[in-house]
Design an enzyme around this catalytic site. Sequence first.
Site, PDB file in Angstrom:
ATOM      1  N   GLU A 193      46.281  -4.939 -20.991  1.00  0.00           N
ATOM      2  CA  GLU A 193      46.402  -5.763 -19.785  1.00  0.00           C
ATOM      3  C   GLU A 193      45.211  -6.699 -19.620  1.00  0.00           C
ATOM      4  OE1 GLU A 193      46.027  -4.838 -14.999  1.00  0.00           O
ATOM      5  OE2 GLU A 193      47.001  -3.372 -16.307  1.00  0.00           O
TER       6      GLU A 193
ATOM      7  N   GLU B  53      57.800  -4.113 -16.987  1.00  0.00           N
ATOM      8  CA  GLU B  53      57.191  -3.545 -15.787  1.00  0.00           C
ATOM      9  C   GLU B  53      57.553  -4.373 -14.556  1.00  0.00           C
ATOM     10  OE1 GLU B  53      52.786  -2.234 -14.093  1.00  0.00           O
ATOM     11  OE2 GLU B  53      52.906  -3.810 -15.613  1.00  0.00           O
TER      12      GLU B  53
ATOM     13  N   HIS C 196      52.404  -6.589 -19.041  1.00  0.00           N
ATOM     14  CA  HIS C 196      51.953  -6.243 -17.696  1.00  0.00           C
ATOM     15  C   HIS C 196      52.520  -7.255 -16.708  1.00  0.00           C
ATOM     16  CE1 HIS C 196      48.874  -6.746 -14.389  1.00  0.00           C
ATOM     17  NE2 HIS C 196      49.183  -5.469 -14.273  1.00  0.00           N
TER      18      HIS C 196
ATOM     19  N   HIS D 187      46.498  -9.179  -6.466  1.00  0.00           N
ATOM     20  CA  HIS D 187      45.717  -8.377  -5.527  1.00  0.00           C
ATOM     21  C   HIS D 187      45.314  -9.132  -4.265  1.00  0.00           C
ATOM     22  CE1 HIS D 187      45.045  -6.478  -9.542  1.00  0.00           C
ATOM     23  NE2 HIS D 187      45.367  -5.417  -8.833  1.00  0.00           N
TER      24      HIS D 187
ATOM     25  N   ASP E 168      49.164  -9.384 -20.479  1.00  0.00           N
ATOM     26  CA  ASP E 168      49.637 -10.106 -19.303  1.00  0.00           C
ATOM     27  C   ASP E 168      49.740 -11.580 -19.685  1.00  0.00           C
ATOM     28  OD1 ASP E 168      49.616 -11.669 -16.824  1.00  0.00           O
ATOM     29  OD2 ASP E 168      49.261  -9.755 -15.819  1.00  0.00           O
TER      30      ASP E 168
ATOM     31  N   ASP F 185      48.363   5.024 -14.799  1.00  0.00           N
ATOM     32  CA  ASP F 185      47.511   3.843 -14.975  1.00  0.00           C
ATOM     33  C   ASP F 185      46.078   4.211 -14.608  1.00  0.00           C
ATOM     34  OD1 ASP F 185      46.314   1.380 -15.082  1.00  0.00           O
ATOM     35  OD2 ASP F 185      47.624   0.427 -13.615  1.00  0.00           O
TER      36      ASP F 185
ATOM     37  N   ARG G  32      39.766  -1.668  -3.013  1.00  0.00           N
ATOM     38  CA  ARG G  32      39.446  -2.497  -4.174  1.00  0.00           C
ATOM     39  C   ARG G  32      38.929  -3.869  -3.763  1.00  0.00           C
ATOM     40  NH1 ARG G  32      43.445  -1.762  -9.228  1.00  0.00           N
ATOM     41  NH2 ARG G  32      45.236  -2.015  -7.861  1.00  0.00           N
TER      42      ARG G  32
ATOM     43  N   GLU H 136      47.602   4.921 -19.542  1.00  0.00           N
ATOM     44  CA  GLU H 136      47.382   3.483 -19.696  1.00  0.00           C
ATOM     45  C   GLU H 136      45.955   3.068 -19.375  1.00  0.00           C
ATOM     46  OE1 GLU H 136      49.002  -0.429 -17.304  1.00  0.00           O
ATOM     47  OE2 GLU H 136      50.453   1.034 -18.011  1.00  0.00           O
TER      48      GLU H 136
END
Length: 414
Positions: free
Chosen positions: A272, A342, A322, A26, A295, A219, A53, A245
């Site tokens: 995740e 993914e 993830h 992110h 993850d 998601d 976010r 999810e």
Amino acid sequence: MARSFPTIKEVRTFLVQGVGSGGDYHNVKGGHWLIDSKISTPMSQYKEYRQSRTSWGINVLGSFCVEIEATDGTKGFATGFGGPPACWLVAEHFERFLIGKDPRDTNHLFEQMYRGSMFYGRKGLPVAVISVIDLAIWDLLGKIRNEPVYKLIEGATRERLLFYCTGPEPAAAKSMGFIGAKVPIPYGPGEGVEGLKKNVEFLTKHRESVGPDYPLRVDCYMSLNVPYTIEVVQACKHLNIDWWEECLSPDDFDGFQKLKRAHPTIKFTTGEHEHSRYGFRKLIEGRNVDILQPDVMWVGGMTELLKIAAMAAAYDIPVIPHASGPYSYHFVVSQTNSPFQEYLANSPDGKSVLPVFGNMFTNEPIPVKGHLDVSELDKPGFGLELNPSAPLINAKDILNPAPIKSESSFGERT
């Protein structure tokens, strides 16, 4: 007589300067779909934190890297998220469990780091830091042995790895050749009945864009609650959503049981943001989730992920990790219980395929037309070559206050 195996000589950490590179998904430029799209989050109940976010700090830690050098000069390298606090934990705490040790002892090294940090860790950042250390160790082992990681952990189970794509435009994912698409849900419970209606309209639009049979997934990023999830799933049954999810808080184990009772034929997935085999044990034993999504950069690394996968396989629960780029690719191709992987769209508009870790590496493998030949992974370790121009800063010189030596070290000096 067998030759002596190299031991760990030095551990280095690096911060990643700027945005768009490294293991923090992110930490990207403004306007990127990952941070500035309308996406429901646990903070969506607060109006002032709905727009972006980054407004509530999803990228506040940033990326960091670990380099582990062996006595023969071989180096293992990995990236993840955690920024300056992660570098501090490596230097002040975890390094003591690594120096002078045999890197083949992955279980032993993990257990000491995990148990040694149990009084403040068990989940979250400490385990994420251990994860990156563990991945660097596996990269080191592969380079010492001149083998790819997937050959070290159980070998290949297929010749081609298939991908679905997480991004803002499922139609774009379909056109790029991905076997399925996942889209973030835009509205959460805090936005009321009107938000729920908009979610249905949003998903209806995307279902129409990809046709009735293309796998479309949703998601929810830990942002819903049990009543809301039951209601929105019911309202979308006609859309043939493939799975829902991470609808609930990772700690709401009992909530997943209620979802499954309300909608026994609907697939629910999570994992995740779960950490270690202990966190996954209850999810697996309860059989209330249909797919697990750890993850590898957060869960405890490859060492812990293999234990989770073994537990899940005994219950026939698929493990579809993830994101995590090549770290996940090596795992998935070695597992009969991991059917595909993914790909998290890293382009600003989510409509093209770019390296997951930005410009960190010169040769990061990426899916082409929704797949990747396993032969692309046939390089030592994770096969990633560090970009000489990667924006790395050696954390040794900038941690403030500087890491101090232990009392025993001071004693050795006097």
